[in-house]
Design a protein around this motif. Structure first.
Motif, mmCIF file in Angstrom:
data_model
loop_
_atom_site.group_PDB
_atom_site.id
_atom_site.type_symbol
_atom_site.label_atom_id
_atom_site.label_comp_id
_atom_site.label_asym_id
_atom_site.label_seq_id
_atom_site.Cartn_x
_atom_site.Cartn_y
_atom_site.Cartn_z
ATOM 1 N N ALA B 111 35.557 49.132 40.270
ATOM 2 C CA ALA B 111 34.135 48.951 40.567
ATOM 3 C C ALA B 111 33.299 49.233 39.327
ATOM 4 O O ALA B 111 32.325 48.540 39.060
ATOM 5 C CB ALA B 111 33.731 49.875 41.717
ATOM 6 N N PRO B 116 38.182 42.657 40.039
ATOM 7 C CA PRO B 116 38.770 42.673 41.382
ATOM 8 C C PRO B 116 40.018 43.545 41.422
ATOM 9 O O PRO B 116 40.660 43.777 40.394
ATOM 10 C CB PRO B 116 39.135 41.197 41.611
ATOM 11 C CG PRO B 116 39.299 40.631 40.259
ATOM 12 C CD PRO B 116 38.378 41.372 39.349
ATOM 13 N N VAL B 117 40.339 44.032 42.601
ATOM 14 C CA VAL B 117 41.523 44.874 42.813
ATOM 15 C C VAL B 117 42.489 44.131 43.712
ATOM 16 O O VAL B 117 42.074 43.524 44.696
ATOM 17 C CB VAL B 117 41.153 46.194 43.516
ATOM 18 C CG1 VAL B 117 42.348 47.099 43.605
ATOM 19 C CG2 VAL B 117 40.022 46.876 42.826
ATOM 20 N N VAL B 118 43.769 44.184 43.378
ATOM 21 C CA VAL B 118 44.797 43.621 44.256
ATOM 22 C C VAL B 118 45.766 44.748 44.571
ATOM 23 O O VAL B 118 46.333 45.348 43.650
ATOM 24 C CB VAL B 118 45.564 42.467 43.571
ATOM 25 C CG1 VAL B 118 46.405 41.741 44.598
ATOM 26 C CG2 VAL B 118 44.615 41.515 42.895
ATOM 27 N N ALA B 151 41.899 41.986 35.951
ATOM 28 C CA ALA B 151 41.960 42.500 37.318
ATOM 29 C C ALA B 151 42.711 43.815 37.297
ATOM 30 O O ALA B 151 43.424 44.125 36.345
ATOM 31 C CB ALA B 151 42.668 41.499 38.238
#
Lengths: 347, 257
Positions: B111, B116-118, B151
């Motif tokens: 954040a 983005p988070v995976v 990411a």
């Protein structure tokens, strides 16, 4: 001497002399809410949001714990509980403590779920989110905590009005913390204090912005032969009633199912021990379990307690598997296997 | 020529039995997977105590150097990591899934860096100019995602066990201390530890030795309709079974509308 009427002081009595039965209704005694009874209303302001995972047709223990924790906190602060569900709602959530629910599409991408729940929190002007410790709800809750810079506590096992108790890695120690906005509830939280009845309200799902940075290229299907049966989605299991093993393996290949068997079959050497289903074998949590020629001893039924849909093919209509299965066909297993292979059109 | 820089975030976790700090197993898998990506420079970073002996285990996995950002154990390491990562400029950030305290560290780092988070990742590779990330989608399926930009990837325990840590690698590797300019955001005091109370087991996990309990647990009627069908021919049974499969979308009907 006139006889005096003596009332047992341990019980409660009305003035007419009748005894009052004081019995708390048990959770299972509340009538089940029918889907037709659900009324649609706008989102309630100032509520506690409980994020539920999708169970395999039943309400899992983790969701019951989340609702119990949300209910307890809401009762202390005169708030209501709104459950957020992705997929079809299970009306048992009313008995477990939810007042209203919001349901989103089950196919919502994981990245978009946080955005959807965040929109619900914003529209309810709520600052409390409960979710389970393991499962998709935990990931969504963590994304929301990170996006809004809220504190999060994991493995909450007891709540008091100004303190939260959480489990730690050490089973003999717990931590006491100040209340935080996002709480991940441990499955051992405990049952709700009372049963709930009455109408379940459905709130309109708000529109939410899509996250949209990652692109999904596709899904790679699993090979049923290599996935461990505890993670398999569709399992075909053979019992003592199956003798044509070539037919069984051909049927499994045609159906695209993972093979498994009861203890009898594995002891006889037809299947390896990893494929044994039961109390001393593996617990299966499939969405569909096809039992061929299995009589359904208690130890085997323990292994399929987590299956969503159980279909049994057995010539005996009085056996344990017939009474446990959701659909039982009183037929011979070999004839049915031959018919399945023929219907699917493969050799 | 290395074109991509991968940053691996490492942490230490208490051993489940003896409580001593050891390598986190998913962090070790993350480090091993990052080194398998061809043409990438891997940098491992840890925020904590530079003298921690558990970090030598990560050196034994083939990381030549680990950068340690000195940080107190009670404060959240997010500011230190974000400051270092902004200077490093990675094209991918990889970490494991084991909880440090409440498991929000990768999400907060993402954040802060707006990435983005995976989560639940089984593997990741570089293909053309984007990252191909395979995510565990339940029931053994994999969901393939692509990301053009950087990411944060959280490797799950389903990605397999890391290779064993070698003693020679641990001896040869270096631990570099790097002091950034991050300040401690909150000096949260450690939560009070209290003795645990006995809790009843979760509602659906009754593994009692008592046979009566097991029978009752297994044989309580679930809600829903049950049907027992007599007198159907084998072909009708086959058609009904296939109908159920089609309705549930399992087996050969998986993924079909």
């Amino acid at each position: 001497m006139t006889a005096t009427l003596r009332r047992d002081p341990r019980h409660r009595w009305t003035s007419a002399g009748e005894r009052v039965e004081a019995r708390q209704p048990r959770l299972l005694d509340s009538p089940a809410v029918r889907v037709e009874d659900i009324q649609e209303v706008p989102l309630v302001q100032g509520c506690v949001v409980a994020l539920l995972d999708d169970g395999n047709g039943k309400l899992p223990a983790s969701d019951r714990a989340v609702l119990a924790a949300a209910r307890e906190w809401a009762d202390w602060h005169q708030l209501t509980v709104t459950a957020v569900v992705f997929g079809a709602v299970n009306t048992d959530i009313r008995q477990a403590g939810a007042d209203a629910f919001v349901s989103f599409d089950q196919e919502t991408a994981i990245e978009d779920r946080a955005s959807a729940v965040s929109t619900v929190l914003a529209e309810c002007r709520s600052e409390l989110l409960f979710a389970s410790c393991d499962g998709e709800g935990a990931d969504t809750a963590r994304r929301i905590a990170a996006a809004r810079d809220w504190k999060l506590l994991s493995r909450v096992v007891q709540q008091e009005p100004n303190r939260l108790r959480c489990r730690t890695g050490d089973p003999t120690l717990e931590t006491e913390n100040a209340p935080v906005p996002v709480r991940l509830v441990d499955a051992a939280y405990g049952r709700p204090a009372r049963a709930f009845g009455g109408p379940l309200r459905k709130a309109r799902a708000p529109a939410y912005p899509a996250a949209g940075v990652l692109r999904e290229v596709g899904m790679i299907a699993a090979d049923p032969a290599t996935v461990p049966i505890s993670d398999s989605e569709f399992v075909i299991a053979a019992g003592a009633g199956v003798s044509d093993w070539d037919l069984f393996f051909r049927a499994a290949r045609a159906l695209g199912a993972a093979t498994a068997g009861s203890r009898v079959v594995v002891d006889a050497g037809h299947l390896p021990r990893e494929r044994q289903v039961g109390a001393s074998g593996t617990a299966v949590r499939a969405r569909c379990y096809l039992a061929l020629g299995i009589s359904g001893a208690i130890q085997h039924l323990e292994g399929i307690a987590g299956c969503a849909r159980v279909i049994s093919v057995n010539p005996d209509d009085a056996c344990g598997m017939t009474s446990r299965a959701d659909v039982s066909f009183i037929n011979d297993a070999h004839e049915v296997m031959r018919a399945l292979i023929e219907e699917l059109g493969q050799p | 020529m290395t074109e991509h820089r991968i940053a691996v975030l490492l942490s230490t976790t208490p051993h489940p039995v003896n409580g001593r700090l050891v390598m986190s197993p998913t962090d070790a898998t993350a480090l091993a997977l990052a080194q398998e990506v061809s043409g990438a420079a891997v940098a491992a970073v840890h925020a904590g105590d530079p003298q921690e002996p558990a970090l030598r285990g990560y050196l034994g996995l083939g990381a030549a150097e680990i950068t340690v950002l000195p940080w107190p154990a009670t404060a959240s390491p997010v500011p230190a990591l974000v400051d270092w990562l902004e200077n490093f400029g990675p094209s991918l950030i990889v970490t494991g899934s084991r909880l440090r305290t409440n498991g929000t560290l990768p999400y907060r780092v993402a954040a802060a860096l707006r990435m983005p988070v995976v989560h639940r990742v089984r593997s990741f590779t570089r293909h053309a100019s984007e990252w191909l990330i395979d995510q565990d989608a339940g029931y053994g399926r994999l969901r393939r995602l692509t990301s053009d930009g950087p990411a944060v990837v959280m490797v799950s325990s389903a990605a397999g066990a890391a290779p064993m840590s070698t003693f020679l690698g641990a001896r040869r590797g270096r631990i570099t201390v790097s002091r950034g300019r991050a300040t401690i955001a909150d000096t949260a005091a450690s939560p009070m530890l209290v003795p645990a109370r006995r809790r009843p087991a979760a509602l659906e996990e009754i593994h009692s030795d008592n046979f009566v309990d097991r029978v009752r647990f297994v044989c309580t009627e679930p809600e829903g309709d049950r049907s027992v069908l007599h007198g159907l021919s084998a072909q009708e049974v086959a058609r009904q079974v296939l109908g159920e499969m089609r309705r549930l979308r399992v087996g050969t009907y998986a993924g079909k509308e």
